[in-house]
Write an enzyme that holds these catalytic residues in place. Sequence first.
Site, PDB file in Angstrom:
ATOM      1  NE  ARG A 166     107.417 -64.471  -3.145  1.00  0.00           N
ATOM      2  CZ  ARG A 166     106.499 -65.665  -3.808  1.00  0.00           C
ATOM      3  NH1 ARG A 166     105.709 -65.321  -3.748  1.00  0.00           N
ATOM      4  NH2 ARG A 166     107.119 -66.938  -3.869  1.00  0.00           N
ATOM      5  CG  HIS A 208     110.009 -68.059  -5.851  1.00  0.00           C
ATOM      6  ND1 HIS A 208     109.851 -68.535  -6.937  1.00  0.00           N
ATOM      7  CD2 HIS A 208     110.113 -68.422  -5.487  1.00  0.00           C
ATOM      8  CE1 HIS A 208     108.696 -69.370  -7.353  1.00  0.00           C
ATOM      9  NE2 HIS A 208     109.376 -69.519  -5.696  1.00  0.00           N
ATOM     10  CG  HIS A 257     110.646 -70.077  -1.734  1.00  0.00           C
ATOM     11  ND1 HIS A 257     109.225 -70.542  -2.421  1.00  0.00           N
ATOM     12  CD2 HIS A 257     110.725 -69.883  -0.115  1.00  0.00           C
ATOM     13  CE1 HIS A 257     108.069 -69.825  -1.739  1.00  0.00           C
ATOM     14  NE2 HIS A 257     108.544 -69.233  -0.395  1.00  0.00           N
ATOM     15  CE  LYS A 296     112.795 -74.312  -3.103  1.00  0.00           C
ATOM     16  NZ  LYS A 296     112.045 -75.229  -3.057  1.00  0.00           N
ATOM     17  CB  SER A 337     100.350 -74.738  -5.520  1.00  0.00           C
ATOM     18  OG  SER A 337     101.159 -74.237  -4.545  1.00  0.00           O
ATOM     19  CG  HIS A 366     106.932 -77.112  -8.609  1.00  0.00           C
ATOM     20  ND1 HIS A 366     107.653 -77.243  -7.098  1.00  0.00           N
ATOM     21  CD2 HIS A 366     107.407 -75.667  -8.540  1.00  0.00           C
ATOM     22  CE1 HIS A 366     108.081 -76.272  -6.405  1.00  0.00           C
ATOM     23  NE2 HIS A 366     107.888 -75.289  -7.020  1.00  0.00           N
ATOM     24  CG  HIS A 424     111.799 -72.740  -9.403  1.00  0.00           C
ATOM     25  ND1 HIS A 424     112.870 -72.404  -8.205  1.00  0.00           N
ATOM     26  CD2 HIS A 424     111.335 -72.985  -8.922  1.00  0.00           C
ATOM     27  CE1 HIS A 424     111.810 -72.461  -7.126  1.00  0.00           C
ATOM     28  NE2 HIS A 424     110.874 -73.189  -7.372  1.00  0.00           N
ATOM     29  N   GLY A 482     102.033 -77.787  -4.587  1.00  0.00           N
ATOM     30  CA  GLY A 482     100.693 -77.609  -4.622  1.00  0.00           C
ATOM     31  C   GLY A 482     100.920 -78.238  -2.464  1.00  0.00           C
ATOM     32  N   GLY A 483      99.443 -78.961  -2.397  1.00  0.00           N
ATOM     33  CA  GLY A 483      99.169 -79.271  -1.565  1.00  0.00           C
ATOM     34  C   GLY A 483      98.431 -78.702   0.051  1.00  0.00           C
ATOM     35  NE  ARG A 489     103.956 -71.393   0.891  1.00  0.00           N
ATOM     36  CZ  ARG A 489     104.246 -70.845   0.092  1.00  0.00           C
ATOM     37  NH1 ARG A 489     103.512 -72.017  -0.665  1.00  0.00           N
ATOM     38  NH2 ARG A 489     105.258 -69.939  -0.436  1.00  0.00           N
ATOM     39  CE1 TYR A 518     109.141 -73.963  -0.691  1.00  0.00           C
ATOM     40  CE2 TYR A 518     107.573 -73.587   1.628  1.00  0.00           C
ATOM     41  CZ  TYR A 518     108.112 -73.538  -0.407  1.00  0.00           C
ATOM     42  OH  TYR A 518     107.498 -72.170  -1.358  1.00  0.00           O
ATOM     43  CG  ASP A 550     107.703 -71.484  -9.009  1.00  0.00           C
ATOM     44  OD1 ASP A 550     107.736 -72.958  -8.893  1.00  0.00           O
ATOM     45  OD2 ASP A 550     106.381 -70.421  -8.106  1.00  0.00           O
ATOM     46  CB  THR A 571     104.931 -75.665   0.345  1.00  0.00           C
ATOM     47  OG1 THR A 571     104.737 -74.507  -0.078  1.00  0.00           O
ATOM     48  CG2 THR A 571     104.505 -75.679   1.730  1.00  0.00           C
TER      49      THR A 571
END
Length: 389
Positions: free
Chosen positions: A226, A223, A194, A155, A288, A63, A61, A68-69, A162, A130, A284, A99
Amino acid sequence: MFTLVKNANVYAPEALGIRDILIAAGKILKIENKMDITGIDDINIIDIQGQTLIPGFVDGHVHLIGGGGEGGYHTRTPEVLLSHLTLSGITTVVGLLGTDCATRHNDSLYAKAKALTTEGITAYMFTGGYKVPTETITQSIQRDIVFIDRVIGLKTALSDHRSSQPSTEELSRMASEARVAGLISGKCGRVVVHLGNSPTGFNPLCDVIKQSDIPVSQFIPTHANRTELLAEQSMMWLKKGGYIDLTAGINPDKGAKGSVKASSFLAKCKANGIDTSKVCISSDGNGSIPLFNEKRELIGLKVAGFGSLLYQLKEMIQTENMSITEAVIPLTQAPAQCLGLEKDKGEISPGKDADFLILDKNLDIQHTFAKGVCHVRNGVAQIKGTFED
C-alpha cells in the site's frame, strides 16, 4: 468422464515442457510426455497445441458478500458472481469481511462460500473482521475454525483509522486462539492482518512477535504494498520468515499514489536476494477502494475488480523479465501453502485438483478449468452462477 489435455506447455509452476494431462473425478491422474488412451468411450480430448497451462489462481483475499459502506448504505458493494471469478482465472477463493461488520456478517459469508463451492469452484473464508472483540459465528474464534468446515483462519485490522486499535495483548490472544484452533483442526489457523497507511505499519505485529512465543509465520499481513514504508517493512518481515500478501490492484500506475506495484516489489526482492517463496498476491476483489484526504475524510470510492491478478502476472513476465515459473508462484503455489491448501491446490501434479488455466501467446486466459470442469472456454463463461443472467 475422463478428460485428456494434449500438448500443453505445462508450468506446474516449474517448467515441465510439453505434456499430456489425464483428468477424472476432478483430479489430475497422470502427466506424461505423450498419452494415447484407448478402450474408453467416455473421454473428452482437448489438444491445446502448445499453449501455456498453469495452475488456477488461488485468491486469498476477496469480499465475497461485498464490502465498503464508508460512504453510506448506498456504497455497500455487491456480492461476487461466479463467472467474475472464473473469467479472471480464480479457481480457489477465500472470503473475508472488511470495514463493515455491522451490515455484513460471517454467517452470510459462510453461506456464500458454500454456494460458490456448490457452483463448482473451491471457496473458504476467514472469520472475524475489523472489529475487536472480533465478530464470529459461534462466538468463539477457536470454535469457528475447529468446527466450521469452510473457516480456515481469522481476519483483523491494524495501522488504519478504521480499525479497533487493538492492544498487543489483544492481538496476541487472538493470534494464539487461531493458532491453536489450526493445530486442532489441521487448518492453517493464520491471521490475515489488514494494514492501512498509518505510519505505525508493521510495528504492532513486531511487538507481538517480540513479547510472545507466537511465530512470525502466524500472520498474513495484507495490502503490504500500500505504501513504500509497508513495502520496506515487508522485506524485513520476509527475512524473518513471515508471509506477506500483496494486493494486485494497489498500483501507482492505476492511481494508488505512494504505493508499490506487486510486480515491482517481487523484482526488487529478487534483485536483493530476498526469498519470495512466501509472497502471495491477492485481488481484494469486490471490496471498496475508498479515497481519503489528509483529514481522513472520504473523497471518493471505487470497487476492486479481479483482472488485476492476470495484469500482475503479465507485468512480472513482460516488464520485470521474470520467468513464467517465478510469476506463477505468488498467484498459486505460495498462497496454497500459506492457506494450508497445498494438499489439493496450487500445483499441476498427480493427485491434486484439476484446477488450471490455459493461456494464449499473449498470456490471456482462454480456458479455465475448476475441479476438471471447463468453466471458461475461448474466453467465454460456460458456467454461470445460479442467478446470473
